[in-house]
Design a protein around this motif. Structure first.
Motif, PDB file in Angstrom:
ATOM      1  N   ARG A  43      38.270   4.035  28.690  1.00 44.46           N
ATOM      2  CA  ARG A  43      37.200   4.487  29.499  1.00 44.46           C
ATOM      3  C   ARG A  43      35.673   4.138  28.470  1.00 44.46           C
ATOM      4  NH1 ARG A  43      39.137  10.060  28.214  1.00 44.46           N
ATOM      5  NH2 ARG A  43      37.644  11.159  27.187  1.00 44.46           N
ATOM      6  N   THR A  44      35.860   4.313  27.197  1.00 49.17           N
ATOM      7  CA  THR A  44      34.783   3.831  26.496  1.00 49.17           C
ATOM      8  C   THR A  44      34.197   2.310  26.645  1.00 49.17           C
ATOM      9  OG1 THR A  44      35.314   5.589  24.953  1.00 49.17           O
ATOM     10  CG2 THR A  44      33.673   3.887  24.149  1.00 49.17           C
ATOM     11  N   THR A  86      33.904   7.225  32.094  1.00 50.17           N
ATOM     12  CA  THR A  86      34.164   8.700  31.969  1.00 50.17           C
ATOM     13  C   THR A  86      34.154   9.338  33.278  1.00 50.17           C
ATOM     14  OG1 THR A  86      33.051   8.627  30.039  1.00 50.17           O
ATOM     15  CG2 THR A  86      33.510  10.678  30.727  1.00 50.17           C
ATOM     16  N   MET A  93      27.901   6.548  31.971  1.00 53.05           N
ATOM     17  CA  MET A  93      29.304   6.446  31.513  1.00 53.05           C
ATOM     18  C   MET A  93      30.209   6.401  32.771  1.00 53.05           C
ATOM     19  SD  MET A  93      29.810   8.841  28.244  1.00 53.05           S
ATOM     20  CE  MET A  93      28.601   8.815  27.073  1.00 53.05           C
ATOM     21  N   GLY A 109      28.218  10.237  23.564  1.00 46.64           N
ATOM     22  CA  GLY A 109      29.024   9.062  23.260  1.00 46.64           C
ATOM     23  C   GLY A 109      29.836   8.990  22.351  1.00 46.64           C
ATOM     24  N   ILE A 110      30.646  10.123  22.289  1.00 47.10           N
ATOM     25  CA  ILE A 110      31.369  10.173  20.982  1.00 47.10           C
ATOM     26  C   ILE A 110      32.892  10.459  21.549  1.00 47.10           C
ATOM     27  CG2 ILE A 110      29.649  11.353  19.534  1.00 47.10           C
ATOM     28  CD1 ILE A 110      30.881  13.927  20.358  1.00 47.10           C
ATOM     29  N   PRO A 111      34.021  10.365  20.677  1.00 49.22           N
ATOM     30  CA  PRO A 111      35.115  10.352  21.113  1.00 49.22           C
ATOM     31  C   PRO A 111      35.583  11.703  21.993  1.00 49.22           C
ATOM     32  CG  PRO A 111      35.259   9.553  19.053  1.00 49.22           C
ATOM     33  CD  PRO A 111      33.692   9.963  19.447  1.00 49.22           C
ATOM     34  N   GLN A 112      36.234  11.438  23.159  1.00 47.98           N
ATOM     35  CA  GLN A 112      36.864  12.699  23.814  1.00 47.98           C
ATOM     36  C   GLN A 112      35.734  13.507  24.435  1.00 47.98           C
ATOM     37  OE1 GLN A 112      40.354  13.539  21.588  1.00 47.98           O
ATOM     38  NE2 GLN A 112      41.304  12.819  23.036  1.00 47.98           N
ATOM     39  N   ALA A 113      34.544  13.065  24.221  1.00 43.12           N
ATOM     40  CA  ALA A 113      33.660  13.991  24.679  1.00 43.12           C
ATOM     41  C   ALA A 113      33.648  14.343  26.578  1.00 43.12           C
ATOM     42  CB  ALA A 113      32.230  13.223  24.860  1.00 43.12           C
ATOM     43  N   ALA A 147      36.285   4.090  20.372  1.00 40.74           N
ATOM     44  CA  ALA A 147      36.236   5.292  21.411  1.00 40.74           C
ATOM     45  C   ALA A 147      34.594   6.155  21.343  1.00 40.74           C
ATOM     46  CB  ALA A 147      37.307   6.298  21.255  1.00 40.74           C
TER      47      ALA A 147
HETATM   48  N1  ASP Z   1      34.434   8.455  24.359  1.00 47.12           N
HETATM   49  C1  ASP Z   1      33.397   8.048  25.495  1.00 47.12           C
HETATM   50  C2  ASP Z   1      32.380   7.304  25.213  1.00 47.12           C
HETATM   51  O1  ASP Z   1      31.913   7.321  23.828  1.00 47.12           O
HETATM   52  C3  ASP Z   1      33.231   9.371  26.178  1.00 47.12           C
HETATM   53  C4  ASP Z   1      34.234  10.150  26.926  1.00 47.12           C
HETATM   54  O2  ASP Z   1      34.581   9.594  27.888  1.00 47.12           O
HETATM   55  O3  ASP Z   1      34.752  11.065  26.300  1.00 47.12           O
HETATM   56  O4  ASP Z   1      31.712   6.727  25.843  1.00 47.12           O
END
Ligand code: ASP
Length: 404
Positions: free
Chosen positions: A383-384, A306, A303, A346-350, A268
């Protein structure tokens, strides 16, 4: 890595995804015990990111030869990012208006996570996004894996390097060599991927109490989950058509990128996946300069998944609260969801964090985020995957432009 080797690894990664989902669903909670294996894989990937991005961007830009070319390629790249993200938000808005996942349900019907405190989140504005691109302290940015300031630094560094001629050569050679070393390391780390992905997925489902418990919890907002998944599926097909029509590439390209896409699903995180995206695009025959230039920037600002999800989530929250979103409000959502996606790391649940921008722009209560919290880790993975797919297609497109 030989073709046969690479194919075996791909199957092993697919088995990691399917096995992890099955074990997490059936065994549930005890799978949390293997989370550390997933973290080990994630950490191994993350430790390569900073040196890789610096070396890739510097050598990528320097290999363009002339700084003026940077403007042209940069223009194409940003044009691609902006237009595909805009299409993603439009697809999201179309899907959420047709399905209306929030119609007929109220916030009481939803098992909202009451521990969520919207006031804890610092609202993010446009100026914060711009400011985050330049860091006064590169080491601090690197320590937090904040890629945007590192990329901006590397771009300017490379631009300066190209003006120096022979004097710049030793520095350039160093970064070229560093780039090769990092790619070698990534090839090794990839062997951890199947078990790492298995552990990440199984332990996350375990945390949710297993498949049945998760389904039960998500039931009330099932329409929302379906809307996001349908939207993402439509967008992935759209991107595939763009790839096909403009580069002639197709399923073979997808196969080369599959390792990155499985890793995106497991971690993710687009940033953690970046090493595999770079390696996949290279093996798919994308021009090296495009790979090094387009992918690191894409992992931080492009993204599509996202953006699409933010639009659907905000509309869903409005529907649940019974607040009408007219053309004007939806136009605001269109613009701010794009910005929120650019601002998301680009981190989880950003994406969940930057959604504050969209909600505040259309005056919706920030507490609305609590309504979608329980399924966010799940949708995040999908979504990632689309975020990484969007970057990959972009690199193929820019590569085509470079070669023509
Ligand atoms: N986790 C997604 C990513 O790293 C960002 C997000 O939508 O939370 O691309």
């Amino acid at each position: 890595m030989s073709e046969q080797h690479s194919n075996r690894l791909l199957w092993a990664m697919l088995a990691g995804v399917v096995g992890g989902a099955t074990a997490g669903t059936i065994i549930g909670q005890p799978m949390v015990g293997i989370e550390w294996i997933g973290t080990l894989f994630l950490n191994a990937l993350k430790m390569t990111i900073i040196p890789l991005v610096i070396a890739a961007v510097i050598t990528g830009v320097a290999s363009l030869g002339d700084v003026r070319k940077l403007g042209k390629i940069g223009g194409y790249t940003l044009g691609y990012y902006a237009s595909t993200t805009a299409v993603a938000v439009l697809i999201g808005l179309a899907v959420v208006n047709v399905i209306e996942p929030g119609a007929g349900i109220t916030s009481e019907d939803i098992n909202a996570d009451n521990s969520y405190d919207a006031t804890e989140r610092t609202p993010i504005g446009f100026s914060d996004i711009v400011l985050s691109a330049v860091s006064p302290n590169l080491v601090a940015a690197a320590a937090e894996t904040k890629l945007l300031p590192i990329i901006v630094f590397s771009l300017i560094f490379a631009a300066a390097l190209t003006t120096l001629g022979a004097k710049g050569q030793p520095t350039l050679k160093f970064f070229e060599s560093l780039n090769h070393v990092m790619m070698k390391m990534i090839n090794w780390i990839m062997y951890l991927a199947p078990i790492g992905i298995f552990a990440l997925i199984a332990s996350r489902l375990g945390k949710a109490g297993g498949g049945m418990a998760f389904l039960h919890e998500a039931q009330a907002i099932g329409g929302y989950v379906i809307a996001v998944l349908v939207g993402l599926a439509i967008h992935s097909v759209f991107l595939f058509s763009v790839l096909r029509l403009s580069t002639g590439k197709g399923l073979d390209f997808l196969r080369h990128l599959s390792k990155a896409l499985f890793t995106a699903f497991g971690t993710a995180s687009s940033s953690a996946t970046l090493p595999l995206t770079i390696s996949g695009a290279k093996s798919a025959g994308v021009d090296d300069r495009a790979v090094r230039f387009v992918l690191p920037i894409g992992a931080t600002i492009n993204m599509d998944g996202t953006a699409l999800y933010e639009a659907i989530a905000v509309m869903f929250i409005a529907q649940v609260y019974g607040i009408e979103m007219g053309v004007m409000e939806q136009t605001i959502i269109f613009v701010t969801a794009t910005l929120a996606a650019i601002g998301a790391a680009g981190i989880p649940q950003a994406g969940l964090v930057t959604m504050v921008i969209v909600l505040s722009a259309v005056n919706l209560p920030l507490e609305g985020i609590a309504l979608i919290l329980s399924v966010d880790w799940f949708l995040d993975r999908f979504r990632t995957v689309i975020n990484v797919w969007g970057d990959s297609v972009g690199s193929a497109l820019v590569s085509r432009v470079m070669r023509s």
